[in-house]
Design a protein around this motif. Structure first.
Motif, PDB file in Angstrom:
ATOM      1  N   HIS A 139      -7.256  63.493 -49.090  1.00 11.85           N
ATOM      2  CA  HIS A 139      -6.897  62.141 -49.494  1.00 11.85           C
ATOM      3  C   HIS A 139      -6.362  62.118 -50.924  1.00 11.85           C
ATOM      4  CE1 HIS A 139      -8.078  59.673 -46.079  1.00 11.85           C
ATOM      5  NE2 HIS A 139      -9.126  60.461 -45.905  1.00 11.85           N
ATOM      6  N   PHE A 140      -6.878  63.001 -51.775  1.00  8.42           N
ATOM      7  CA  PHE A 140      -6.366  63.073 -53.147  1.00  8.42           C
ATOM      8  C   PHE A 140      -4.924  63.569 -53.161  1.00  8.42           C
ATOM      9  CE2 PHE A 140      -5.613  65.634 -56.980  1.00  8.42           C
ATOM     10  CZ  PHE A 140      -5.783  64.662 -57.954  1.00  8.42           C
ATOM     11  N   ILE A 141      -4.640  64.603 -52.360  1.00 11.95           N
ATOM     12  CA  ILE A 141      -3.278  65.138 -52.302  1.00 11.95           C
ATOM     13  C   ILE A 141      -2.312  64.121 -51.701  1.00 11.95           C
ATOM     14  CG2 ILE A 141      -1.826  66.919 -51.238  1.00 11.95           C
ATOM     15  CD1 ILE A 141      -4.250  68.789 -51.399  1.00 11.95           C
ATOM     16  N   LEU A 142      -2.754  63.394 -50.670  1.00 12.65           N
ATOM     17  CA  LEU A 142      -1.892  62.421 -50.006  1.00 12.65           C
ATOM     18  C   LEU A 142      -1.795  61.101 -50.759  1.00 12.65           C
ATOM     19  CD1 LEU A 142      -3.073  63.006 -46.319  1.00 12.65           C
ATOM     20  CD2 LEU A 142      -0.935  63.777 -47.351  1.00 12.65           C
ATOM     21  N   GLY A 143      -2.645  60.937 -51.770  1.00 13.74           N
ATOM     22  CA  GLY A 143      -2.610  59.697 -52.541  1.00 13.74           C
ATOM     23  C   GLY A 143      -3.277  58.535 -51.850  1.00 13.74           C
ATOM     24  N   TYR A 170      -6.612  60.701 -36.299  1.00 15.68           N
ATOM     25  CA  TYR A 170      -5.593  61.596 -36.847  1.00 15.68           C
ATOM     26  C   TYR A 170      -5.201  61.173 -38.265  1.00 15.68           C
ATOM     27  CZ  TYR A 170      -1.187  64.071 -37.461  1.00 15.68           C
ATOM     28  OH  TYR A 170      -0.178  64.862 -37.953  1.00 15.68           O
ATOM     29  N   ASP A 171      -5.000  59.868 -38.483  1.00 20.68           N
ATOM     30  CA  ASP A 171      -4.526  59.394 -39.779  1.00 20.68           C
ATOM     31  C   ASP A 171      -5.588  59.495 -40.868  1.00 20.68           C
ATOM     32  OD1 ASP A 171      -2.061  58.797 -38.706  1.00 20.68           O
ATOM     33  OD2 ASP A 171      -2.597  56.714 -38.225  1.00 20.68           O
ATOM     34  N   GLU A 172      -6.834  59.196 -40.530  1.00 20.86           N
ATOM     35  CA  GLU A 172      -7.869  59.111 -41.559  1.00 20.86           C
ATOM     36  C   GLU A 172      -8.763  60.344 -41.640  1.00 20.86           C
ATOM     37  OE1 GLU A 172     -10.127  55.546 -41.355  1.00 20.86           O
ATOM     38  OE2 GLU A 172      -8.363  54.238 -41.155  1.00 20.86           O
ATOM     39  N   ILE A 173      -8.792  61.143 -40.591  1.00 19.97           N
ATOM     40  CA  ILE A 173      -9.694  62.298 -40.593  1.00 19.97           C
ATOM     41  C   ILE A 173      -8.923  63.609 -40.455  1.00 19.97           C
ATOM     42  CG2 ILE A 173     -11.641  63.418 -39.459  1.00 19.97           C
ATOM     43  CD1 ILE A 173     -12.425  60.883 -40.869  1.00 19.97           C
ATOM     44  N   PHE A 174      -8.262  63.810 -39.323  1.00 19.80           N
ATOM     45  CA  PHE A 174      -7.708  65.126 -39.013  1.00 19.80           C
ATOM     46  C   PHE A 174      -6.607  65.543 -39.984  1.00 19.80           C
ATOM     47  CE2 PHE A 174      -4.885  68.065 -36.807  1.00 19.80           C
ATOM     48  CZ  PHE A 174      -5.789  69.019 -36.367  1.00 19.80           C
ATOM     49  N   TYR A 175      -5.619  64.676 -40.192  1.00 20.09           N
ATOM     50  CA  TYR A 175      -4.497  65.052 -41.059  1.00 20.09           C
ATOM     51  C   TYR A 175      -4.934  65.281 -42.505  1.00 20.09           C
ATOM     52  CZ  TYR A 175       0.128  65.042 -43.191  1.00 20.09           C
ATOM     53  OH  TYR A 175       1.255  65.378 -43.904  1.00 20.09           O
ATOM     54  N   ILE A 233      -4.814  68.987 -44.429  1.00 22.97           N
ATOM     55  CA  ILE A 233      -4.131  69.189 -45.700  1.00 22.97           C
ATOM     56  C   ILE A 233      -5.118  69.626 -46.781  1.00 22.97           C
ATOM     57  CG2 ILE A 233      -2.790  68.055 -47.518  1.00 22.97           C
ATOM     58  CD1 ILE A 233      -1.224  68.548 -44.935  1.00 22.97           C
ATOM     59  N   GLY A 234      -6.279  68.995 -46.801  1.00 21.95           N
ATOM     60  CA  GLY A 234      -7.234  69.263 -47.873  1.00 21.95           C
ATOM     61  C   GLY A 234      -8.031  70.536 -47.713  1.00 21.95           C
ATOM     62  N   CYS A 235      -8.055  71.118 -46.512  1.00 25.57           N
ATOM     63  CA  CYS A 235      -8.865  72.328 -46.311  1.00 25.57           C
ATOM     64  C   CYS A 235      -8.203  73.574 -46.884  1.00 25.57           C
ATOM     65  CB  CYS A 235      -9.144  72.528 -44.824  1.00 25.57           C
ATOM     66  SG  CYS A 235      -7.732  73.166 -43.870  1.00 25.57           S
ATOM     67  N   VAL A 236      -6.891  73.521 -47.149  1.00 24.31           N
ATOM     68  CA  VAL A 236      -6.163  74.724 -47.543  1.00 24.31           C
ATOM     69  C   VAL A 236      -6.654  75.251 -48.890  1.00 24.31           C
ATOM     70  CG1 VAL A 236      -3.900  75.680 -48.089  1.00 24.31           C
ATOM     71  CG2 VAL A 236      -4.145  74.048 -46.202  1.00 24.31           C
ATOM     72  N   ALA A 237      -6.681  74.389 -49.901  1.00 29.12           N
ATOM     73  CA  ALA A 237      -7.049  74.833 -51.253  1.00 29.12           C
ATOM     74  C   ALA A 237      -8.497  75.335 -51.329  1.00 29.12           C
ATOM     75  CB  ALA A 237      -6.814  73.706 -52.253  1.00 29.12           C
ATOM     76  N   PRO A 238      -9.510  74.545 -50.903  1.00 22.82           N
ATOM     77  CA  PRO A 238     -10.883  75.066 -50.968  1.00 22.82           C
ATOM     78  C   PRO A 238     -11.104  76.252 -50.046  1.00 22.82           C
ATOM     79  CG  PRO A 238     -10.838  72.966 -49.815  1.00 22.82           C
ATOM     80  CD  PRO A 238      -9.498  73.144 -50.433  1.00 22.82           C
ATOM     81  N   GLY A 239     -10.418  76.269 -48.887  1.00 22.43           N
ATOM     82  CA  GLY A 239     -10.557  77.419 -47.989  1.00 22.43           C
ATOM     83  C   GLY A 239     -10.033  78.693 -48.628  1.00 22.43           C
ATOM     84  N   LEU A 240      -8.877  78.605 -49.286  1.00 27.03           N
ATOM     85  CA  LEU A 240      -8.329  79.777 -49.975  1.00 27.03           C
ATOM     86  C   LEU A 240      -9.220  80.216 -51.124  1.00 27.03           C
ATOM     87  CD1 LEU A 240      -4.506  78.949 -50.105  1.00 27.03           C
ATOM     88  CD2 LEU A 240      -5.625  80.750 -48.772  1.00 27.03           C
ATOM     89  N   ILE A 241      -9.729  79.265 -51.879  1.00 30.56           N
ATOM     90  CA  ILE A 241     -10.594  79.605 -53.025  1.00 30.56           C
ATOM     91  C   ILE A 241     -11.846  80.332 -52.549  1.00 30.56           C
ATOM     92  CG2 ILE A 241     -12.049  78.641 -54.843  1.00 30.56           C
ATOM     93  CD1 ILE A 241      -9.949  76.413 -55.154  1.00 30.56           C
ATOM     94  N   PHE A 242     -12.543  79.770 -51.587  1.00 31.01           N
ATOM     95  CA  PHE A 242     -13.767  80.395 -51.087  1.00 31.01           C
ATOM     96  C   PHE A 242     -13.459  81.719 -50.388  1.00 31.01           C
ATOM     97  CE2 PHE A 242     -15.600  76.279 -51.881  1.00 31.01           C
ATOM     98  CZ  PHE A 242     -16.945  76.535 -52.102  1.00 31.01           C
TER      99      PHE A 242
END
Length: 229
Positions: free
Chosen positions: A107-111, A155-160, A164-173
């Motif tokens: 949600h932060f990335i999507l604004g 899809y709009d409020e949860i999945f999408y 999008i948001g799982c990429v950064a923390p997933g890569l970091i961990f």
């Protein structure tokens, strides 16, 4: 049949053991840790498999984490079994914090803003999406009209945002787990090779000692009497 349980578990037991293993999560963690350490592969490939498995546990594809980890291991040349073990990072104890981190990041990335309480909203939207899927499935065999509102909201409020948001923390961990795993696996493999080498050396010395003792015993033992003596 081979590999088949003698005592069949009821559905309640299956769910309860998934949420809390029979020996506890600590025992399950140590079991996975020892299995990963004993994999016959280089520390780097095993660690890459663990990292991609951890990343897969951050994705919203629940029920398909093994498949995501296997594909990721294939892409980055990681160990296949280690990637499956790495998905253990996602479990009923960590799903909620993983979901919160991924949703907030998305949600932060999507604004956009996620104002509702996560615990209630997630359950409600998952339930609404599930009901829509079931009703639309039944609509294929009846005159009912298909409804997609619950799936659209999900899809709009949860999945999408989650995706999008799982990429950064997933890569970091995943990267952190990779760099933590490499020295640990290398040290364990070196110690294990040293133990195996020491065992073979002890066996070799024992065999040599027994071989040296055999000729001496033959010299001491009396010979057979000749005919006519």
């Amino acid at each position: 049949m081979v590999f088949k349980r003698r005592d069949r578990r009821s559905p309640v037991q299956v769910v309860s053991e998934f949420l809390y293993p029979r020996g506890g999560w600590a025992r399950a963690f140590h079991y996975v840790k020892h299995r990963v350490r004993r994999l016959p592969d280089s520390p780097e490939r095993i660690a890459r498999g663990i990292g991609v498995g951890v990343f897969a546990s951050f994705t919203p594809f629940y029920g398909l984490h093994f498949l995501v980890a296997a594909l990721g291991a294939r892409l980055i040349n990681g160990n296949f079994l280690a990637s499956l073990s790495g998905t253990f990072f996602g479990n009923p104890l960590t799903y909620v914090p993983i979901g919160v981190i991924s949703l907030q990041s998305g949600h932060f990335i999507l604004g956009t803003k996620y104002k509702e309480r996560v615990s209630n909203s997630l359950l409600e939207k998952f339930a609404d999406a599930g009901r829509d899927l079931w009703r639309n499935f039944l609509a294929m065999f009846s005159d009912r009209q298909a409804h997609w509102h619950g799936l659209e909201v999900f899809y709009d409020e949860i999945f999408y945002p989650y995706m999008i948001g799982c990429v950064a923390p997933g890569l970091i961990f995943g990267v952190v787990c990779y760099y933590l795993s490499v020295p640990l696996i290398r040290a364990y493999q070196q110690r294990r090779r040293a133990k195996i080498k020491a065992k073979f050396e002890a066996i070799r010395k024992k065999a040599e000692a027994e071989g040296d003792a055999m000729p001496q015993s033959r010299l001491v033992s009396p010979g057979k009497p000749k005919k006519g003596d």
